[in-house]
Write an enzyme that holds these catalytic residues in place. Sequence first.
Site, PDB file in Angstrom:
ATOM      1  CE  LYS A  82       5.163  -0.117  -7.441  1.00 50.36           C
ATOM      2  NZ  LYS A  82       4.821  -1.602  -7.104  1.00 50.36           N
ATOM      3  CB  SER A 157       8.324  -3.132  -5.695  1.00 53.71           C
ATOM      4  OG  SER A 157       6.973  -3.115  -6.105  1.00 53.71           O
ATOM      5  CB  SER A 181       4.793  -4.365  -3.877  1.00 55.51           C
ATOM      6  OG  SER A 181       5.920  -4.891  -4.154  1.00 55.51           O
TER       7      SER A 181
HETATM    8  N1  GLN Z   1       9.062  -8.525  -2.756  1.00 57.97           N
HETATM    9  C1  GLN Z   1       8.158  -9.103  -3.447  1.00 57.97           C
HETATM   10  C2  GLN Z   1       9.172  -9.613  -4.551  1.00 57.97           C
HETATM   11  O1  GLN Z   1      10.194  -8.924  -4.850  1.00 57.97           O
HETATM   12  C3  GLN Z   1       7.122  -8.740  -3.744  1.00 57.97           C
HETATM   13  C4  GLN Z   1       7.073  -7.613  -4.602  1.00 57.97           C
HETATM   14  C5  GLN Z   1       5.709  -6.989  -5.192  1.00 57.97           C
HETATM   15  O2  GLN Z   1       4.823  -7.223  -4.484  1.00 57.97           O
HETATM   16  N2  GLN Z   1       5.871  -6.184  -6.357  1.00 57.97           N
HETATM   17  O3  GLN Z   1       8.760 -10.061  -5.452  1.00 57.97           O
END
Ligand code: GLN
Length: 491
Positions: A82, A157, A181
């Site tokens: 990532k 994400s 994410s």
């Molecule tokens: N969807 C969650 C957010 O927008 C988690 C994102 C993540 O785990 N980086 O914060």
Amino acid sequence: MTDINTLTVSRAARMLQGGECSSEELVSSLVRLIQERDGQIGAYLHLDEAGALEQARAIDRARAKGNVDPSNLLAGVPIAVKDILNVKGQPCTCASRILRGYVSPYDATDVARLRECGVVLLGRTNMDEFGMGSSTENSAFQVTHNPHSLDRVSGGSSGGSAAAVAADMAIAALGSDTGGSIRQPASFCGCVGMKPSYGRVSRFGLTAFASSLDQVGPITKNVEDAALLLEAISGRDEMDSTSLDLEPPCREGALRRDLKGIRLGLPKEYFVKGMNPEVEAAVKSAASLCSAAGAEIVEVSLPHTEYAIAAYYIIATAEASANLARFDGVRYGFRSDRAEDVLDMYENTRAEGFGPEVKRRIILGTYVLSSGYYEAYYLAAQKARTLIRSDFEKAFKECYALLAPVAPTAAYKIGEKCDDPLEMYLGDALTVPASLAGICGMSIPCGQTTDDLPIGLQILGPAFREENILRVGYAFEEVLERAGKSEGRGV
Ligand code: GLN
């Protein structure tokens, strides 16, 4: 003949060790597929073809000389990372314009650990900007399409990592999980995704979003691969004071196809109103399959679950507002050229460099930390966090692990939730509690919707008991296969 792009880590290891294919062949084959397919999917931001081939040839040469330890199953295996983790000499954009032009001067600890095992670093995957989002639509550069249905989101994400693995464009990948994410994109794309307990894996070199929640973890094609990667990256790191000196989860102990006599809890608050009935049915039928395989299923209550979203979006944004202060046009990447003086330079750089969701979070986070509001929001959120953690502690006194949905729905259409941030946040209701509590969790495929979209089962375990969730996941894979329901991740 096996299509080598579809190999799991452990099968690739066997083929590499047996001389049935070389790492160079594996990398070349993946690169060909990426060139063919990724135009439609958009999983990669940066493919390091030359670097990957060079690493692969070096491992092939070392193996030919007998210099690769046979117990090292990761040597020569190509893995995607990532774009939030630093890889020395490569761009690290976090899918943000503000990091345009930035090249990492060092390896994140997890990347360095993989490199030491001889893993081939294939390229960098797309994500929501700085990890803020649930659909990979918040990337400043491209949307990642779901390989199972190109008009749908890949989740986020870590959507690029999940889509790359699901489309066989990487043997496995690393993602990061702050509030879901890793688990949620794995669920949307039909992969296995694991969020380790907070402190299990080093955060050094992981661009910080919310430092008390962030963890790095694997996205893979099966549970065994998740265990292999976790073993390689976990452990104490002098560069991250929150990483703990613990033995990695014991792979032999965890990888047993056996559920007999263990008690699994179904948290009743996780079957929320408005959730897709197909998701609910798939998770409940997963629980029945576990019960038929000898596990005892009990209903448990995690009564403070309803506060998790609010607490998470206060704590995560507060920490993000502090962490993202470092992007000021002086030290990293992009700098606005429209500035008259230094203050202008800061302001214009941040105004032009950050996308709308990141700005929303910085503003929200700054607000909840401001004097007069701190007690009302931040402190209250921390108290809710403690209650959520103790809910889990109580449940784990009785249960070996918990079974739950990962998200209320399967992958939705691209664009469907973009204009409604709150609606997007609500989709995180079932993943953020484990993040707030610091426990470990995994997403594993458990079925499909009538539209053939993958559905994920979330397996939650006590802090630092990754063995528990690996064992349940590993056994569940077989249970599902025997029931004839694992139509496979491949697309
Ligand atoms: N969807 C969650 C957010 O927008 C988690 C994102 C993540 O785990 N980086 O914060």
